[in-house]
Design a protein around this motif. Structure first.
Motif, PDB file in Angstrom:
ATOM      1  N   ALA A 175       0.584  -1.226  -0.090  1.00  0.00           N
ATOM      2  CA  ALA A 175      -0.504   0.316  -0.111  1.00  0.00           C
ATOM      3  C   ALA A 175       0.624   1.066   0.076  1.00  0.00           C
ATOM      4  O   ALA A 175       1.703   1.436   0.958  1.00  0.00           O
ATOM      5  CB  ALA A 175      -0.999   0.082   0.935  1.00  0.00           C
ATOM      6  N   MET A 176       0.704   1.913  -1.294  1.00  0.00           N
ATOM      7  CA  MET A 176       1.568   3.577  -1.205  1.00  0.00           C
ATOM      8  C   MET A 176       0.642   4.646  -0.758  1.00  0.00           C
ATOM      9  O   MET A 176      -1.173   4.087  -0.789  1.00  0.00           O
ATOM     10  CB  MET A 176       2.057   3.341  -2.626  1.00  0.00           C
ATOM     11  CG  MET A 176       2.022   2.486  -3.536  1.00  0.00           C
ATOM     12  SD  MET A 176       4.091   1.707  -2.826  1.00  0.00           S
ATOM     13  CE  MET A 176       4.885   3.616  -3.661  1.00  0.00           C
ATOM     14  N   SER A 177       1.240   5.646   0.287  1.00  0.00           N
ATOM     15  CA  SER A 177       0.893   6.964   0.366  1.00  0.00           C
ATOM     16  C   SER A 177       0.172   7.581  -0.855  1.00  0.00           C
ATOM     17  O   SER A 177       0.514   7.328  -2.005  1.00  0.00           O
ATOM     18  CB  SER A 177       1.901   7.741   0.609  1.00  0.00           C
ATOM     19  OG  SER A 177       1.210   8.939   0.852  1.00  0.00           O
ATOM     20  N   PRO A 178      -0.855   8.877  -0.790  1.00  0.00           N
ATOM     21  CA  PRO A 178      -1.073   9.562  -1.910  1.00  0.00           C
ATOM     22  C   PRO A 178      -0.254  10.672  -2.538  1.00  0.00           C
ATOM     23  O   PRO A 178      -0.352  11.359  -3.143  1.00  0.00           O
ATOM     24  CB  PRO A 178      -1.888   9.968  -1.752  1.00  0.00           C
ATOM     25  CG  PRO A 178      -2.234   9.877  -0.015  1.00  0.00           C
ATOM     26  CD  PRO A 178      -1.943   8.260   0.327  1.00  0.00           C
ATOM     27  N   MET A 179       0.946  10.069  -1.234  1.00  0.00           N
ATOM     28  CA  MET A 179       2.154  11.314  -1.702  1.00  0.00           C
ATOM     29  C   MET A 179       2.545  10.957  -2.967  1.00  0.00           C
ATOM     30  O   MET A 179       3.287   9.995  -3.873  1.00  0.00           O
ATOM     31  CB  MET A 179       2.972  11.188  -0.885  1.00  0.00           C
ATOM     32  CG  MET A 179       4.466  12.054  -0.672  1.00  0.00           C
ATOM     33  SD  MET A 179       5.596  12.326   0.077  1.00  0.00           S
ATOM     34  CE  MET A 179       4.145  13.489   1.606  1.00  0.00           C
ATOM     35  N   GLN A 187       7.996   4.582  -1.026  1.00  0.00           N
ATOM     36  CA  GLN A 187       7.618   4.392   0.367  1.00  0.00           C
ATOM     37  C   GLN A 187       8.644   5.185   1.533  1.00  0.00           C
ATOM     38  O   GLN A 187       8.157   5.703   2.784  1.00  0.00           O
ATOM     39  CB  GLN A 187       7.270   2.795   1.001  1.00  0.00           C
ATOM     40  CG  GLN A 187       6.668   2.626   0.289  1.00  0.00           C
ATOM     41  CD  GLN A 187       5.689   1.214   0.684  1.00  0.00           C
ATOM     42  OE1 GLN A 187       6.651  -0.052   1.494  1.00  0.00           O
ATOM     43  NE2 GLN A 187       5.319   0.530   0.890  1.00  0.00           N
ATOM     44  N   ARG A 188       9.609   5.233   1.196  1.00  0.00           N
ATOM     45  CA  ARG A 188      10.867   5.728   2.595  1.00  0.00           C
ATOM     46  C   ARG A 188      11.352   6.706   1.773  1.00  0.00           C
ATOM     47  O   ARG A 188      11.179   8.111   3.308  1.00  0.00           O
ATOM     48  CB  ARG A 188      12.382   4.982   2.095  1.00  0.00           C
ATOM     49  CG  ARG A 188      13.582   5.619   3.004  1.00  0.00           C
ATOM     50  CD  ARG A 188      14.973   5.076   3.036  1.00  0.00           C
ATOM     51  NE  ARG A 188      14.607   3.668   2.485  1.00  0.00           N
ATOM     52  CZ  ARG A 188      14.985   2.799   1.623  1.00  0.00           C
ATOM     53  NH1 ARG A 188      15.395   3.463   0.991  1.00  0.00           N
ATOM     54  NH2 ARG A 188      15.275   1.383   1.408  1.00  0.00           N
ATOM     55  N   ILE A 189      10.597   7.185   1.131  1.00  0.00           N
ATOM     56  CA  ILE A 189      10.931   9.015   0.705  1.00  0.00           C
ATOM     57  C   ILE A 189       9.276   9.136   0.983  1.00  0.00           C
ATOM     58  O   ILE A 189       9.581  10.097   1.494  1.00  0.00           O
ATOM     59  CB  ILE A 189      10.687   8.678  -1.153  1.00  0.00           C
ATOM     60  CG1 ILE A 189      12.023   8.924  -0.976  1.00  0.00           C
ATOM     61  CG2 ILE A 189      10.201  10.590  -0.928  1.00  0.00           C
ATOM     62  CD1 ILE A 189      12.411   8.829  -3.014  1.00  0.00           C
ATOM     63  N   GLN A 190       8.264   8.492   1.324  1.00  0.00           N
ATOM     64  CA  GLN A 190       6.963   8.862   1.325  1.00  0.00           C
ATOM     65  C   GLN A 190       7.012   9.083   2.973  1.00  0.00           C
ATOM     66  O   GLN A 190       6.220   9.939   3.459  1.00  0.00           O
ATOM     67  CB  GLN A 190       5.868   7.926   0.781  1.00  0.00           C
ATOM     68  CG  GLN A 190       5.767   8.153  -0.401  1.00  0.00           C
ATOM     69  CD  GLN A 190       4.860   6.701  -0.829  1.00  0.00           C
ATOM     70  OE1 GLN A 190       4.373   5.645  -0.544  1.00  0.00           O
ATOM     71  NE2 GLN A 190       3.682   6.994  -2.450  1.00  0.00           N
ATOM     72  N   ARG A 191       6.931   8.389   3.604  1.00  0.00           N
ATOM     73  CA  ARG A 191       7.731   8.703   5.358  1.00  0.00           C
ATOM     74  C   ARG A 191       8.695   9.540   5.366  1.00  0.00           C
ATOM     75  O   ARG A 191       8.026  10.648   6.124  1.00  0.00           O
ATOM     76  CB  ARG A 191       8.255   6.768   5.818  1.00  0.00           C
ATOM     77  CG  ARG A 191       7.450   5.603   5.519  1.00  0.00           C
ATOM     78  CD  ARG A 191       7.901   4.226   6.829  1.00  0.00           C
ATOM     79  NE  ARG A 191       9.185   4.395   6.528  1.00  0.00           N
ATOM     80  CZ  ARG A 191       9.469   3.401   5.288  1.00  0.00           C
ATOM     81  NH1 ARG A 191       8.485   2.421   4.933  1.00  0.00           N
ATOM     82  NH2 ARG A 191      10.785   3.056   4.826  1.00  0.00           N
ATOM     83  N   LEU A 192       9.364   9.606   5.101  1.00  0.00           N
ATOM     84  CA  LEU A 192       9.774  11.328   5.727  1.00  0.00           C
ATOM     85  C   LEU A 192       8.955  12.533   5.220  1.00  0.00           C
ATOM     86  O   LEU A 192       8.821  13.251   5.995  1.00  0.00           O
ATOM     87  CB  LEU A 192      11.209  11.786   4.269  1.00  0.00           C
ATOM     88  CG  LEU A 192      12.452  10.166   5.201  1.00  0.00           C
ATOM     89  CD1 LEU A 192      13.168  10.173   3.966  1.00  0.00           C
ATOM     90  CD2 LEU A 192      13.208  10.423   6.143  1.00  0.00           C
ATOM     91  N   GLY A 193       8.213  12.106   3.664  1.00  0.00           N
ATOM     92  CA  GLY A 193       7.610  13.267   3.575  1.00  0.00           C
ATOM     93  C   GLY A 193       6.159  13.549   4.613  1.00  0.00           C
ATOM     94  O   GLY A 193       6.338  14.318   4.749  1.00  0.00           O
TER      95      GLY A 193
END
Length: 404
Positions: free
Chosen positions: A297-301, A349-355
């Protein structure tokens, strides 16, 4: 007692979303017999991902579908702008990507899925069964051998050498196969709603961000599909404050939307998207694999979820079509697909979590973007726009059809 009907196919796919439909199309185009099971009677669900990135447009071009796709009611954008604390920045310039696929598209997902369904249905091996719910996996010894489903006529067994779970983040088949995702904490949720365009619409803008809030505006032609970033699990608190306060939140982040926000007169106009990021440790079992949101599951970011799901489908089709033509799928082939696709998924996903963490820290502060960050955005704008266009528009490992 009703009799359970049974059919045999080369592949059965649970879920008629972008991943399932693209995979079904590709395998049918390779000459295989494919059934896609979609539990709903149509594709009309609101607030699904509708961002089609340049990598997917390139895929459609490689398949000879792009011109018909671009005839759909859609919105093309060549840049992705955001307004930080009242100052506009171009974050990504897709015009810097190689032509001709140097733009991004917003297309209602139901139009995209209907388009894929029409194209796939022209292939003799493709079958789409609507109003058909995938209930559980079937086994033959230690291998998954198909799906037990329910349609308007009762029970249906679809037996196949390969079963694919493309039925989303709440995947029934994935769980029934004994695969469970591991999630990472996400500090935000998104509220989705429609807003009419103001009389003086701004240039296409992804979002308006300040210490007072964050509002998204996806251009749908005559209206915006809009979103508001909120703290995790805070929707009930926002509802308790009342609709007037909610409309004021929109206007505080984007003052020119104050009048359009008056169109929100009931909470039924607002849908909560509980943001999740998760991933399976193992995506496959003998005769079975999960892809798209069922696997990660990905973030909408950055709006990449649809495109990463489609890339999964392309990689899987490339890998399994030759074996399925012989009636088999090797376990190491499925393992190789996971190994290939989890690399770009992990990175994104790593970049999305940072965002997410950055967004969660800033609300309530006087300036959302610190002055040094704005200086960097201005000074290195051309480089940032090019890099962001490639990172968002193409991704870490774009896939291309190899056997069709």
């Amino acid at each position: 007692m009703s009799t359970v009907r049974s059919i045999k196919r080369d592949c059965v796919i649970a879920g008629g979303g972008p991943a399932g439909m693209v995979l079904g199309y590709l395998l049918a185009r390779a000459g295989l017999q494919v059934t896609v099971l979609e539990k709903h009677a149509d594709f009309l669900r609101d607030f699904r991902g509708d961002t089609i990135h340049p990598s997917t447009i390139t895929l459609l071009r490689e398949l000879g579908l792009v011109e018909r796709f671009l005839d759909l009611p859609l919105t093309r954008i060549s840049t992705m702008d955001a307004v930080f604390d009242g100052e506009r920045f171009t974050i990504a310039d897709f015009g810097t990507l190689p032509a001709p696929d140097n733009f991004l598209v917003f297309a209602p997902q139901w139009d995209f899925l209907n388009f894929l369904a029409a194209e796939a249905s022209a292939l003799p091996g493709f079958e789409l069964r609507m109003s058909t719910r995938a209930d559980e996996v079937l086994y033959d010894g230690g291998r998954v051998a198909g799906v037990r489903a329910t349609d308007p006529d009762g029970g249906l067994d679809v037996r196949a050498p390969l079963t694919v779970a493309a039925d989303g983040r709440g995947s029934v088949l994935r769980n029934d196969a004994g695969l469970y995702p591991t999630g990472s904490g996400v500090p935000i949720d998104v509220l989705w709603f429609h807003l009419p365009k103001p009389r003086d619409p701004r240039p296409p803008t992804l979002g308006y961000v300040s210490g007072k809030g964050m509002v998204l505006t996806l251009d749908r032609g005559s209206y915006y599909q809009s979103g508001m970033i909120i703290r995790k699990d805070s929707f009930e608190t926002i509802k308790a404050e009342g609709l007037a306060a909610f409309r004021a939140r929109i206007a505080a982040a984007a003052p020119h939307l104050a009048v359009p926000a008056e169109s929100i007169v009931g909470w039924d106009q607002i849908k909560l998207l509980s943001v999740k990021i998760n991933r399976l440790k193992v995506w496959h079992r003998p005769g079975f694999i999960a892809i798209g949101d069922a696997a990660h599951a990905m973030s909408p970011m950055f709006g990449v979820g649809v495109n990463y799901a489609i890339q999964d489908a392309v990689a899987l089709a490339n890998a399994v079509a030759p074996g399925l033509a012989r009636g088999e799928v090797r376990d190491d082939t499925l393992a190789a697909v996971q190994k290939r696709r989890e690399v770009p998924v992990r990175k994104m996903q790593r970049i999305q979590r940072l965002g997410h963490r950055a967004i969660a820290r800033r609300p309530g502060r006087r300036a959302f973007v610190p002055r040094p960050a704005k200086w960097v955005l201005r000074t290195f704008a051309p480089r940032i726009r090019r890099a962001a266009a490639r990172f968002i528009g193409i991704g870490f490992r774009p896939e291309h059809p190899q056997i069709f």
